[in-house]
Design an enzyme around this catalytic site. Structure first.
Site, PDB file in Angstrom:
ATOM      1  NE  ARG A  34      -2.581   1.024   3.546  1.00  0.00           N
ATOM      2  CZ  ARG A  34      -3.311   0.836   4.642  1.00  0.00           C
ATOM      3  NH1 ARG A  34      -4.578   0.440   4.551  1.00  0.00           N
ATOM      4  NH2 ARG A  34      -2.801   1.016   5.836  1.00  0.00           N
ATOM      5  CE  LYS A 133      -1.948   4.730   6.583  1.00  0.00           C
ATOM      6  NZ  LYS A 133      -2.923   5.541   7.309  1.00  0.00           N
ATOM      7  CD  GLU A 166     -11.870   6.370   5.919  1.00  0.00           C
ATOM      8  OE1 GLU A 166     -11.310   5.279   6.007  1.00  0.00           O
ATOM      9  OE2 GLU A 166     -11.432   7.278   5.190  1.00  0.00           O
TER      10      GLU A 166
HETATM   11  N1  PMP Z   1      -8.996   4.870   7.451  1.00  0.00           N
HETATM   12  C1  PMP Z   1      -8.057   5.820   7.613  1.00  0.00           C
HETATM   13  C2  PMP Z   1      -8.343   7.215   7.178  1.00  0.00           C
HETATM   14  C3  PMP Z   1      -6.820   5.495   8.191  1.00  0.00           C
HETATM   15  O1  PMP Z   1      -5.883   6.436   8.351  1.00  0.00           O
HETATM   16  C4  PMP Z   1      -6.587   4.165   8.628  1.00  0.00           C
HETATM   17  C5  PMP Z   1      -5.296   3.816   9.296  1.00  0.00           C
HETATM   18  N2  PMP Z   1      -4.297   3.513   8.390  1.00  0.00           N
HETATM   19  C6  PMP Z   1      -7.595   3.209   8.430  1.00  0.00           C
HETATM   20  C7  PMP Z   1      -8.783   3.604   7.837  1.00  0.00           C
HETATM   21  C8  PMP Z   1      -7.401   1.782   8.838  1.00  0.00           C
HETATM   22  O2  PMP Z   1      -6.478   1.125   7.992  1.00  0.00           O
HETATM   23  P1  PMP Z   1      -5.561  -0.061   8.494  1.00  0.00           P
HETATM   24  O3  PMP Z   1      -6.439  -1.095   9.066  1.00  0.00           O
HETATM   25  O4  PMP Z   1      -4.853  -0.517   7.274  1.00  0.00           O
HETATM   26  O5  PMP Z   1      -4.630   0.516   9.522  1.00  0.00           O
END
Ligand code: PMP
Length: 276
Positions: A34, A133, A166
């Site tokens: 990622r 990200k 989210e």
């Molecule tokens: N949404 C956002 C905006 C985030 O910053 C994160 C953290 N990386 C997540 C969801 C969760 O992703 P992950 O489970 O890959 O950490």
């Protein structure tokens, strides 16, 4: 770090948060993929191969003598001049921090979180891709500020169409009255979390019906259970949303089961830091 680094000046860069559990880095390959995809999107050359990045990540955890850790990998455009032009930044900066993280107190994992829905909306995917990200997390910070101002620890975000997407830095799941697990699909504009995807796999193995489907505040309010997932948050129950009690107001049975299964899975799977 240089004060001329464009990561600092403009948020020009990408990052990852990864955890190590019990001496193993959880989903290291997925996190690095990622990271490299985000870097590719912004035309940022990471001066290490993915294999080299894997090695230095393991080394960072080893040098800090950690078995349980939160690892922050940041790749920024690097030092340039005071203009925006990334072409003036010849070399990306790479930073790996191996530390610990605790974003919610332990009691919230037992009792569940109270959350609100934020006024701040997700930036539309056709203007600012949420799957990228990047170091630009101001929208997420505004969401976190709203939570604090409302006296709660987390806030949920809707997109501009009013669909739930989210949390400030985590994904969301609800259980509906049919006992199905629902989570927003990536096309709505979410970061497709690695914890989210792991929880979907575990839930399906447990025989639950999981649907990636859009839902609004109404489905949130009438949900039987709700929880959030993320590398930093792990799996955390939600027991109240905009003051509406979720289910019985305590973490529900499906949430508790998935928290346990996720914990067990994370303890046993991952890239060994100190050899097997
Ligand atoms: N949404 C956002 C905006 C985030 O910053 C994160 C953290 N990386 C997540 C969801 C969760 O992703 P992950 O489970 O890959 O950490």
């Amino acid at each position: 770090m240089s004060v001329f680094d464009h990561g600092f000046l403009y948020g020009d860069g990408v990052f990852e948060g990864t955890r190590a559990y019990n001496g193993r880095i959880f989903k290291l390959q997925e996190h690095l993929e990622r990271l490299y995809e985000s870097a590719h999107h912004i035309l940022l050359d990471i001066p290490l191969s993915i294999e080299e990045m894997k090695e230095v990540t393991l080394e960072a955890v080893r040098r800090n003598n950690l078995r349980d850790s939160y690892i922050r990998t940041v790749v920024s455009r690097g030092p340039g001049d005071l203009g925006l032009d990334p072409a003036k930044c010849p070399r990306a900066s790479v930073v790996i921090i191996a530390d610990k993280i605790s974003i919610f107190p332990q009691e919230c994992y037992e009792r569940g979180l109270e959350v609100i829905t934020a006024v701040t909306r997700q930036r539309p995917a056709d203007t600012f891709e949420p799957r990228l990200k990047s170091l630009n997390y101001l929208n997420n910070i505004l969401v976190k500020l709203e939570a604090a101002h409302a006296g709660v620890m987390e806030a949920l975000v809707l997109n501009t169409q009013g669909y739930v997407v989210e949390g400030s830095g985590c994904n969301i799941f609800i259980v509906n009255k049919k006992g199905e697990l629902l989570t927003p699909p990536p096309y709505l504009g979410i970061l497709e979390g690695i914890t989210r995807n792991t929880v979907i796999d575990i839930a399906r193995q447990e025989g639950l019906t999981v649907r990636e489907t859009p839902f609004t505040r109404h489905e949130l309010y009438i949900s039987r259970e709700c929880f959030l997932t993320g590398t930093a948050a792990e799996v955390i129950p939600v027991v109240s949303i905009d003051r509406r009690t979720v289910g019985d107001g305590v973490p529900g049975p499906i949430t508790r089961e998935l928290m346990k299964k996720f914990h067990d899975y994370a303890q046993e799977n991952g890239t060994p830091v100190y050899g097997d």
